[in-house]
Scaffold this motif. Structure first.
Motif, mmCIF file in Angstrom:
data_model
loop_
_atom_site.group_PDB
_atom_site.id
_atom_site.type_symbol
_atom_site.label_atom_id
_atom_site.label_comp_id
_atom_site.label_asym_id
_atom_site.label_seq_id
_atom_site.Cartn_x
_atom_site.Cartn_y
_atom_site.Cartn_z
ATOM 1 N N GLN A 1 0.830 -1.202 0.000
ATOM 2 C CA GLN A 1 0.000 0.000 0.000
ATOM 3 C C GLN A 1 0.865 1.252 0.000
ATOM 4 O OE1 GLN A 1 -2.715 -0.302 3.289
ATOM 5 N NE2 GLN A 1 -3.907 -1.905 2.319
ATOM 6 N N LYS A 2 2.117 1.119 0.443
ATOM 7 C CA LYS A 2 3.056 2.239 0.467
ATOM 8 C C LYS A 2 3.656 2.506 -0.909
ATOM 9 C CE LYS A 2 4.331 1.090 5.176
ATOM 10 N NZ LYS A 2 5.375 0.485 6.010
ATOM 11 N N ASP A 3 3.566 1.541 -1.805
ATOM 12 C CA ASP A 3 4.115 1.664 -3.158
ATOM 13 C C ASP A 3 3.024 1.284 -4.163
ATOM 14 O OD1 ASP A 3 5.485 1.546 -5.579
ATOM 15 O OD2 ASP A 3 7.138 0.335 -4.807
ATOM 16 N N LYS A 4 2.225 2.262 -4.555
ATOM 17 C CA LYS A 4 1.068 2.013 -5.421
ATOM 18 C C LYS A 4 1.466 1.406 -6.769
ATOM 19 C CE LYS A 4 -1.935 3.818 -2.561
ATOM 20 N NZ LYS A 4 -2.830 3.040 -1.776
ATOM 21 N N TYR A 5 2.610 1.811 -7.310
ATOM 22 C CA TYR A 5 3.058 1.248 -8.583
ATOM 23 C C TYR A 5 3.312 -0.253 -8.434
ATOM 24 C CZ TYR A 5 4.105 6.162 -9.677
ATOM 25 O OH TYR A 5 4.036 7.510 -9.872
ATOM 26 N N ARG A 6 4.024 -0.624 -7.381
ATOM 27 C CA ARG A 6 4.347 -2.034 -7.134
ATOM 28 C C ARG A 6 3.081 -2.833 -6.841
ATOM 29 N NH1 ARG A 6 8.038 -5.497 -8.721
ATOM 30 N NH2 ARG A 6 8.521 -7.012 -7.139
ATOM 31 N N LEU A 7 2.158 -2.233 -6.096
ATOM 32 C CA LEU A 7 0.904 -2.902 -5.782
ATOM 33 C C LEU A 7 0.135 -3.228 -7.064
ATOM 34 C CD1 LEU A 7 -1.377 -2.928 -3.036
ATOM 35 C CD2 LEU A 7 -2.433 -1.726 -4.934
ATOM 36 N N ARG A 8 0.005 -2.244 -7.946
ATOM 37 C CA ARG A 8 -0.723 -2.460 -9.206
ATOM 38 C C ARG A 8 -0.030 -3.517 -10.067
ATOM 39 N NH1 ARG A 8 -1.420 1.614 -12.870
ATOM 40 N NH2 ARG A 8 -3.432 0.802 -13.456
ATOM 41 N N PHE A 9 1.308 -3.454 -10.138
ATOM 42 C CA PHE A 9 2.019 -4.429 -10.957
ATOM 43 C C PHE A 9 1.901 -5.828 -10.362
ATOM 44 C CE2 PHE A 9 5.503 -6.891 -12.660
ATOM 45 C CZ PHE A 9 5.394 -6.597 -14.017
ATOM 46 N N THR A 10 2.026 -5.952 -9.049
ATOM 47 C CA THR A 10 1.923 -7.265 -8.395
ATOM 48 C C THR A 10 0.545 -7.871 -8.621
ATOM 49 O OG1 THR A 10 3.553 -6.607 -6.731
ATOM 50 C CG2 THR A 10 2.143 -8.483 -6.190
ATOM 51 N N LEU A 11 -0.500 -7.047 -8.517
ATOM 52 C CA LEU A 11 -1.859 -7.544 -8.766
ATOM 53 C C LEU A 11 -2.024 -7.957 -10.230
ATOM 54 C CD1 LEU A 11 -4.693 -8.136 -7.805
ATOM 55 C CD2 LEU A 11 -5.269 -5.723 -8.188
ATOM 56 N N ALA A 12 -1.546 -7.145 -11.156
ATOM 57 C CA ALA A 12 -1.644 -7.489 -12.587
ATOM 58 C C ALA A 12 -0.838 -8.754 -12.886
ATOM 59 C CB ALA A 12 -1.152 -6.324 -13.443
ATOM 60 N N HIS A 13 0.321 -8.902 -12.247
ATOM 61 C CA HIS A 13 1.162 -10.088 -12.409
ATOM 62 C C HIS A 13 0.415 -11.342 -11.920
ATOM 63 C CE1 HIS A 13 5.109 -12.205 -12.320
ATOM 64 N NE2 HIS A 13 4.573 -12.829 -11.289
ATOM 65 N N ALA A 14 -0.234 -11.230 -10.755
ATOM 66 C CA ALA A 14 -0.996 -12.358 -10.213
ATOM 67 C C ALA A 14 -2.171 -12.713 -11.120
ATOM 68 C CB ALA A 14 -1.479 -12.032 -8.803
ATOM 69 N N ILE A 15 -2.848 -11.701 -11.646
ATOM 70 C CA ILE A 15 -3.943 -11.948 -12.593
ATOM 71 C C ILE A 15 -3.401 -12.652 -13.838
ATOM 72 C CG2 ILE A 15 -5.624 -10.825 -14.125
ATOM 73 C CD1 ILE A 15 -5.953 -8.702 -11.852
ATOM 74 N N GLY A 16 -2.211 -12.249 -14.280
ATOM 75 C CA GLY A 16 -1.568 -12.920 -15.408
ATOM 76 C C GLY A 16 -1.349 -14.395 -15.141
ATOM 77 N N HIS A 17 -0.841 -14.721 -13.954
ATOM 78 C CA HIS A 17 -0.682 -16.140 -13.589
ATOM 79 C C HIS A 17 -2.023 -16.855 -13.614
ATOM 80 C CE1 HIS A 17 3.504 -16.574 -12.634
ATOM 81 N NE2 HIS A 17 3.492 -15.656 -11.686
ATOM 82 N N LEU A 18 -3.039 -16.202 -13.063
ATOM 83 C CA LEU A 18 -4.353 -16.823 -12.990
ATOM 84 C C LEU A 18 -4.911 -17.103 -14.380
ATOM 85 C CD1 LEU A 18 -6.427 -17.722 -10.914
ATOM 86 C CD2 LEU A 18 -7.434 -15.454 -11.023
ATOM 87 N N ILE A 19 -4.793 -16.140 -15.283
ATOM 88 C CA ILE A 19 -5.335 -16.305 -16.630
ATOM 89 C C ILE A 19 -4.470 -17.250 -17.480
ATOM 90 C CG2 ILE A 19 -5.750 -15.078 -18.811
ATOM 91 C CD1 ILE A 19 -6.756 -12.723 -17.077
ATOM 92 N N LEU A 20 -3.158 -17.058 -17.430
ATOM 93 C CA LEU A 20 -2.265 -17.810 -18.307
ATOM 94 C C LEU A 20 -1.882 -19.193 -17.782
ATOM 95 C CD1 LEU A 20 0.205 -14.888 -19.125
ATOM 96 C CD2 LEU A 20 -1.622 -15.764 -20.601
#
Length: 170
Positions: free
Chosen positions: A28-47
């Motif tokens: 939550q202290k690093d919004k850029y990292r938070l967004r990328f980590t969530l998008a990365h996890a979604i990528g794992h989930l989809i791919l």
């Protein structure tokens, strides 16, 4: 707190039973990292859902790797899954059409007619690259590193082989 793998803090986690994505609250202290980590996890989930469900009850992400400990899954395969999830995340956060528009707008304002930036040790090239990275960071709400990698993948940024912007500034 999602724990630690080796010496690295776990940033994201996918559990399959029940299906959920968890992100470390420290991000939550690093919004850029938070967004990328969530998008990365979604990528794992989809791919990679099928392969991850087959070998794991959950998928753990830290700064360098996911924890694929099953004997049939090699570190080479693990690295490929990570690269694919990173590419997915960068394309989700910075869609190609919108990226091209932002870059074209920047090139017009900078009178760049080459259609790409070349990054080497010359300050003019470093400053031009940094200005574009800041523009993309502000527009897409991603880190400059994510924007830089996306530009490289699109052939918009070409780096001298012995020069990396972020390593040289540390």
């Amino acid at each position: 707190d999602l724990g630690i793998i080796g010496s690295k803090k776990i940033l994201g986690k996918i559990s399959f039973n029940p299906l959920q994505i968890l992100i470390d609250k420290e991000l939550q202290k690093d919004k850029y990292r938070l967004r990328f980590t969530l998008a990365h996890a979604i990528g794992h989930l989809i791919l990679h859902s099928e392969i991850l469900r087959k070998y794991l009850d959950e998928n753990l992400d830290n700064d360098t790797t996911i924890d694929l400990t099953h004997d049939d899954v090699t570190s080479f395969y693990n690295k490929r899954l990570e690269i694919q999830a990173n590419l997915f995340a960068s394309r989700l956060l910075i869609p190609q059409e919108k990226l091209i528009y932002q870059v074209a707008e920047y090139f017009v304002s900078e009178r760049n007619h080459k259609g790409y930036l070349f990054l080497d040790h010359q300050w003019i090239n470093i400053e031009s690259t940094i200005r574009l990275l800041i523009k993309l960071q502000d527009h897409f709400f991603v880190s400059k590193e994510v924007a830089r990698i996306r530009l490289i993948n699109e052939g918009i940024l070409r780096e001298q082989s012995d020069f990396t912007l972020f390593k040289s500034r540390r």
